[in-house]
Design a protein around this motif. Structure first.
Motif, mmCIF file in Angstrom:
data_model
loop_
_atom_site.group_PDB
_atom_site.id
_atom_site.type_symbol
_atom_site.label_atom_id
_atom_site.label_comp_id
_atom_site.label_asym_id
_atom_site.label_seq_id
_atom_site.Cartn_x
_atom_site.Cartn_y
_atom_site.Cartn_z
ATOM 1 N N MET A 1 0.564 -7.259 0.344
ATOM 2 C CA MET A 1 -0.217 -8.427 -0.038
ATOM 3 C C MET A 1 0.651 -9.342 -0.871
ATOM 4 O O MET A 1 1.432 -8.888 -1.712
ATOM 5 C CB MET A 1 -1.435 -8.006 -0.841
ATOM 6 C CG MET A 1 -2.351 -9.175 -1.167
ATOM 7 S SD MET A 1 -3.824 -8.649 -2.055
ATOM 8 C CE MET A 1 -3.122 -8.364 -3.660
ATOM 9 N N GLY A 2 0.538 -10.641 -0.621
ATOM 10 C CA GLY A 2 1.304 -11.602 -1.393
ATOM 11 C C GLY A 2 0.987 -13.019 -0.954
ATOM 12 O O GLY A 2 0.047 -13.239 -0.188
ATOM 13 N N SER B 1 0.844 -1.194 0.000
ATOM 14 C CA SER B 1 0.000 0.000 0.000
ATOM 15 C C SER B 1 0.880 1.246 0.000
ATOM 16 O O SER B 1 2.027 1.211 0.456
ATOM 17 C CB SER B 1 -0.922 -0.004 1.215
ATOM 18 O OG SER B 1 -0.181 0.113 2.403
ATOM 19 N N ALA B 2 0.327 2.358 -0.503
ATOM 20 C CA ALA B 2 1.133 3.562 -0.683
ATOM 21 C C ALA B 2 1.756 4.040 0.626
ATOM 22 O O ALA B 2 2.869 4.570 0.637
ATOM 23 C CB ALA B 2 0.275 4.663 -1.299
ATOM 24 N N ASN B 3 1.052 3.837 1.748
ATOM 25 C CA ASN B 3 1.611 4.287 3.025
ATOM 26 C C ASN B 3 2.555 3.259 3.634
ATOM 27 O O ASN B 3 3.077 3.456 4.728
ATOM 28 C CB ASN B 3 0.492 4.642 4.007
ATOM 29 C CG ASN B 3 -0.342 3.443 4.397
ATOM 30 O OD1 ASN B 3 -0.109 2.326 3.921
ATOM 31 N ND2 ASN B 3 -1.309 3.653 5.260
ATOM 32 N N LEU C 1 -2.936 -16.560 -0.215
ATOM 33 C CA LEU C 1 -2.755 -15.156 -0.545
ATOM 34 C C LEU C 1 -3.125 -14.352 0.691
ATOM 35 O O LEU C 1 -4.180 -14.572 1.286
ATOM 36 C CB LEU C 1 -3.651 -14.772 -1.722
ATOM 37 C CG LEU C 1 -3.537 -13.320 -2.178
ATOM 38 C CD1 LEU C 1 -2.158 -13.036 -2.733
ATOM 39 C CD2 LEU C 1 -4.600 -12.998 -3.217
ATOM 40 N N GLY C 2 -2.275 -13.432 1.098
ATOM 41 C CA GLY C 2 -2.526 -12.714 2.336
ATOM 42 C C GLY C 2 -2.246 -11.232 2.254
ATOM 43 O O GLY C 2 -1.574 -10.755 1.339
ATOM 44 N N ILE C 3 -2.829 -10.522 3.205
ATOM 45 C CA ILE C 3 -2.526 -9.099 3.381
ATOM 46 C C ILE C 3 -1.948 -8.954 4.778
ATOM 47 O O ILE C 3 -2.525 -9.441 5.731
ATOM 48 C CB ILE C 3 -3.809 -8.253 3.235
ATOM 49 C CG1 ILE C 3 -4.392 -8.396 1.828
ATOM 50 C CG2 ILE C 3 -3.510 -6.777 3.545
ATOM 51 C CD1 ILE C 3 -5.761 -7.759 1.656
ATOM 52 N N TRP C 4 -0.796 -8.341 4.907
ATOM 53 C CA TRP C 4 -0.150 -8.271 6.208
ATOM 54 C C TRP C 4 0.646 -6.994 6.322
ATOM 55 O O TRP C 4 0.613 -6.136 5.441
ATOM 56 C CB TRP C 4 0.723 -9.508 6.440
ATOM 57 C CG TRP C 4 1.890 -9.646 5.511
ATOM 58 C CD1 TRP C 4 3.142 -9.166 5.702
ATOM 59 C CD2 TRP C 4 1.894 -10.300 4.236
ATOM 60 N NE1 TRP C 4 3.933 -9.487 4.642
ATOM 61 C CE2 TRP C 4 3.198 -10.169 3.725
ATOM 62 C CE3 TRP C 4 0.924 -10.982 3.499
ATOM 63 C CZ2 TRP C 4 3.568 -10.694 2.495
ATOM 64 C CZ3 TRP C 4 1.295 -11.504 2.270
ATOM 65 C CH2 TRP C 4 2.597 -11.368 1.777
ATOM 66 N N PHE C 5 1.351 -6.849 7.451
ATOM 67 C CA PHE C 5 2.039 -5.600 7.714
ATOM 68 C C PHE C 5 3.458 -5.524 7.152
ATOM 69 O O PHE C 5 4.040 -4.478 7.088
ATOM 70 C CB PHE C 5 2.081 -5.321 9.218
ATOM 71 C CG PHE C 5 0.759 -4.867 9.771
ATOM 72 C CD1 PHE C 5 0.253 -3.623 9.453
ATOM 73 C CD2 PHE C 5 0.027 -5.680 10.608
ATOM 74 C CE1 PHE C 5 -0.955 -3.195 9.950
ATOM 75 C CE2 PHE C 5 -1.188 -5.256 11.115
ATOM 76 C CZ PHE C 5 -1.682 -4.016 10.784
ATOM 77 N N THR C 6 4.066 -6.640 6.810
ATOM 78 C CA THR C 6 5.343 -6.599 6.089
ATOM 79 C C THR C 6 5.337 -7.723 5.074
ATOM 80 O O THR C 6 4.298 -8.302 4.808
ATOM 81 C CB THR C 6 6.566 -6.762 7.005
ATOM 82 O OG1 THR C 6 6.397 -7.955 7.732
ATOM 83 C CG2 THR C 6 6.761 -5.581 7.931
ATOM 84 N N SER C 7 6.494 -8.096 4.560
ATOM 85 C CA SER C 7 6.432 -8.985 3.407
ATOM 86 C C SER C 7 7.354 -10.193 3.470
ATOM 87 O O SER C 7 8.312 -10.279 2.706
ATOM 88 C CB SER C 7 6.745 -8.181 2.152
ATOM 89 O OG SER C 7 7.926 -7.443 2.370
ATOM 90 N N PRO C 8 7.120 -11.133 4.382
ATOM 91 C CA PRO C 8 7.928 -12.346 4.354
ATOM 92 C C PRO C 8 7.290 -13.417 3.469
ATOM 93 O O PRO C 8 6.298 -14.006 3.829
ATOM 94 C CB PRO C 8 7.929 -12.803 5.812
ATOM 95 C CG PRO C 8 6.688 -12.210 6.414
ATOM 96 C CD PRO C 8 6.133 -11.189 5.465
#
Ligand SMILES: *[C@@H]1O[C@H](CO)[C@@H](O)[C@H](O)[C@H]1NC(C)=O
Ligand SMILES: *[C@@H]1O[C@H](CO)[C@@H](O)[C@H](O)[C@H]1NC(C)=O
Ligand SMILES: *[C@@H]1O[C@H](CO)[C@@H](O)[C@H](O)[C@H]1NC(C)=O
Ligand SMILES: *[C@@H]1O[C@H](CO)[C@@H](O)[C@H](O)[C@H]1NC(C)=O
Ligand SMILES: *[C@@H]1O[C@H](CO)[C@@H](O)[C@H](O)[C@H]1NC(C)=O
Ligand SMILES: *[C@@H]1O[C@H](CO)[C@@H](O)[C@H](O)[C@H]1NC(C)=O
Length: 537
Positions: free
Chosen positions: A52-53, A45-47, A65-72
């Motif tokens: 998501m990944g 997200s822009a902020n 497929l998930g939406i989360w606060f960072t990207s592992p």
């Protein structure tokens, strides 16, 4: 209760993320036809708050497929793409459609991950969503999301637990906003109610006094009760910490708040919190007191006693039959109000009118104010006519007024009262100055005071009263006391430190699924999930 298992599972989840370092490559917050999201990619997200990944929770080897606060994320063969017809498609390795948003548009569409964690499919430049993930909650309620019902379309939004910490498919528990009486969050295990938050009282859900500790600085509830919809959500106040509610795979409801100083999620509320929160623990016309000895949690309310001769535990019946023409009402103070599926609610009348309506209706068992947001006695009317079920003492609970036979009414206060109760902030009574100033008037003032005490007793007490209360309304209990002591909050915090869940999340991340449509592909290997990671907040 399940904390050991829980932290164990969470530990596994984290370890798996630590062992599999993030390899995904973040792209912009928006994608459209011609720009696929493959398993080794994420969108951010822009902020920067949400990513998501694809991911695998815990020991699971399946991809979600998930939406989360960072990207592992590690790589695999899933692909997320925008179709010619304006749908978001999730394809598995063989190109089979594992899931589709089914949105359709003749114009080009794009998918954008908004800064609040909502994935929105829309035509470029348009603000109207063709599809958005907030309308398909899984086990997490984020700021800006809502649950409840749209009465005109029949749409309903509720939380569904994961099957286990490593399996985001729909689990055993649902948390549904029941709008049939006064709005109440009910946790269901199949068709069995396991826990409810207590009816909405205009400020909060009455069985969860914990929110008072953080509500004001942190969030605003958005409750909508109209002929069109019955929904609620929360909005985090500007600048306040991130917070969300999760329904765990063991049926617990937690509110977590991001603590920037410790860089960890803190559990500020966890329910069911004790034996008295177990739905219907004590049967009808019982009141659960968690401070009582283990075998004595349950006690009949005033005017009711155990069925004789067997005196079956929990079976409370009226001691004296109600003569509809006579009798009156007696208060039961500081409680989580009984379950409300079969009540009648009128928010447009005063509590005095409610009382008159109850006394005039032979099927009225009890009544209470529907809304205490304006303080005082509150407003509106909830009227019970069949059972009084799932009542407990709770800190800052409401007052319930019971229909009682004349002989069961609280005795009029004796004239020779012990010294007046110490004035509390909410019930200050100016006896001191008068008595001090004119000694000879002490007797007269004492009589005046007693009269006022009588009047006050007949009125409803302030709902937020935390001072000493009188023991009217109960059989077994003589010293009403808050039953969710505020110390519970601090011990909760300590306890959550012990869970080490917060530490775990702060380091790496674990999953809370956010599934757009879990039932669609029960056999597939790909689901949309929301999960969290402390790192980027
Ligand atoms: C996106 O993925 C689909 C399915 O695998 C494929 O047919 C299409 O060519 C891909 N598009 C791009 C731009 O890579
Ligand atoms: C992701 O993987 C695909 C195929 O495995 C490859 O073509 C592509 O370059 C990779 N993308 C990134 C950003 O690594
Ligand atoms: C999309 O349409 C397919 C086929 O009609 C249906 O099986 C599926 O349930 C729909 N998905 C959603 C998310 O509504
Ligand atoms: C008494 O209350 C019940 C429940 O609200 C209602 O259905 C019934 O009509 C009332 N009876 C009278 C006489 O008002
Ligand atoms: C509400 O009414 C239904 C149908 O009469 C009954 O089965 C149920 O037990 C009632 N619920 C409560 C909490 O009183
Ligand atoms: C609950 O039980 C405890 C222990 O018996 C008692 O001290 C307390 O007064 C009871 N609470 C209420 C509200 O009656």
């Amino acid at each position: 209760m399940e904390t050991t298992t829980c932290s164990h599972l969470l530990g596994l989840v984290v370890i798996s993320f630590i062992l599999v370092p993030p390899r995904a490559c973040g792209v912009a917050d928006t994608f459209s036809k011609g720009r696929n999201i493959t398993d080794n990619e994420t969108i951010v997200s822009a902020n920067g708050a949400f990513t998501m990944g694809f991911f695998s929770p815990g020991v699971s080897t399946k991809r979600y497929l998930g939406i989360w606060f960072t990207s592992p994320i590690n790589d695999n063969s899933g692909v997320l793409m925008v179709s010619d017809t304006g749908s978001l498609l999730l394809l598995d390795g063989s190109g089979r459609i594992a899931w589709s948003s089914n949105s359709s548009s003749t114009s080009p569409v794009e998918a954008t991950l908004l800064g609040i964690g909502n994935l929105v499919v829309r035509n470029p430049g348009s603000t109207t969503a063709l599809w958005h993930s907030f309308a398909h909650p899984s086990n997490v309620m984020l700021s800006g999301m809502k649950v409840g019902k749209d009465f005109s379309s029949g749409d309903e939004w509720y939380l569904t637990s994961w099957r286990s910490a490593a399996d985001p498919s729909p689990g055993a528990f649902r948390r549904v906003l029941d709008t049939s009486g006064r709005p109440d969050n009910i946790v269901w295990q199949g068709s069995v109610k396991t826990f409810r938050s207590g009816p909405w009282d205009g400020v909060r859900f009455g069985g969860i006094p914990e929110v008072l500790a953080y509500q004001q600085g942190l969030l605003e509830y958005q409750m909508v009760i109209s002929p069109r919809e019955g929904t609620y959500g929360h909005n985090v106040k500007p600048g306040a910490a991130a917070t969300y509610v999760v329904l765990t795979d063991t049926g617990e409801v937690r509110r977590l708040v991001w603590d920037a100083s410790s860089r960890a999620w803190q559990t500020t509320y966890l329910g069911p919190r004790d034996v008295c929160d177990a739905y219907g623990k004590c049967g009808a016309f019982n009141l659960c007191n968690v401070s009582a000895a283990a075998a004595a949690f349950c006690g009949c309310i005033r005017g009711f006693g155990l069925t004789s001769p067997s005196r079956i535990a929990g079976r409370c019946q009226r001691n004296v039959a109600l003569n509809c023409a006579a009798g009156g009402v007696g208060p039961v103070s500081g409680v989580k109000l009984p379950d409300t599926p079969n009540v009648s609610v009128d928010t447009g009348i005063t509590v005095e009118e409610c009382r008159a309506r109850c006394l005039a209706n032979c099927s009225c068992l009890a009544y209470a104010a529907a809304d205490i947001s304006a303080g005082g006695d509150g407003r509106g009317c909830i009227m019970w006519t069949d059972h009084l079920l799932d009542m407990r003492y709770v800190d800052r609970g409401q007052d319930l007024y019971l229909r009682l036979a004349e002989s069961e009414l609280p005795p009029p206060p004796p004239l020779a009262l012990p010294p007046p109760p110490p004035p509390s902030r909410s019930r200050a009574f100016p006896t001191g100055p008068f008595i001090g100033a004119v000694g000879s008037l002490v007797g007269i003032l004492l009589v005046a005071f007693l009269v006022l005490v009588v009047i006050r007793r007949c009125r409803r007490r302030r709902p937020s009263n935390t001072g000493p209360t009188t023991p009217d309304g109960f059989i077994q209990h003589t010293t009403p006391a808050p039953t969710v002591p505020s110390s519970e909050l601090s011990s909760l915090k300590k306890a959550t430190g012990d869970f080490s869940e917060s530490n775990i999340i702060g380091r790496g991340g674990f999953g809370i699924v956010y599934e757009p449509s879990m039932k669609l592909f029960h056999s597939s290997e790909v689901r949309v999930a929301f999960f969290q990671d402390g790192g980027s907040i």
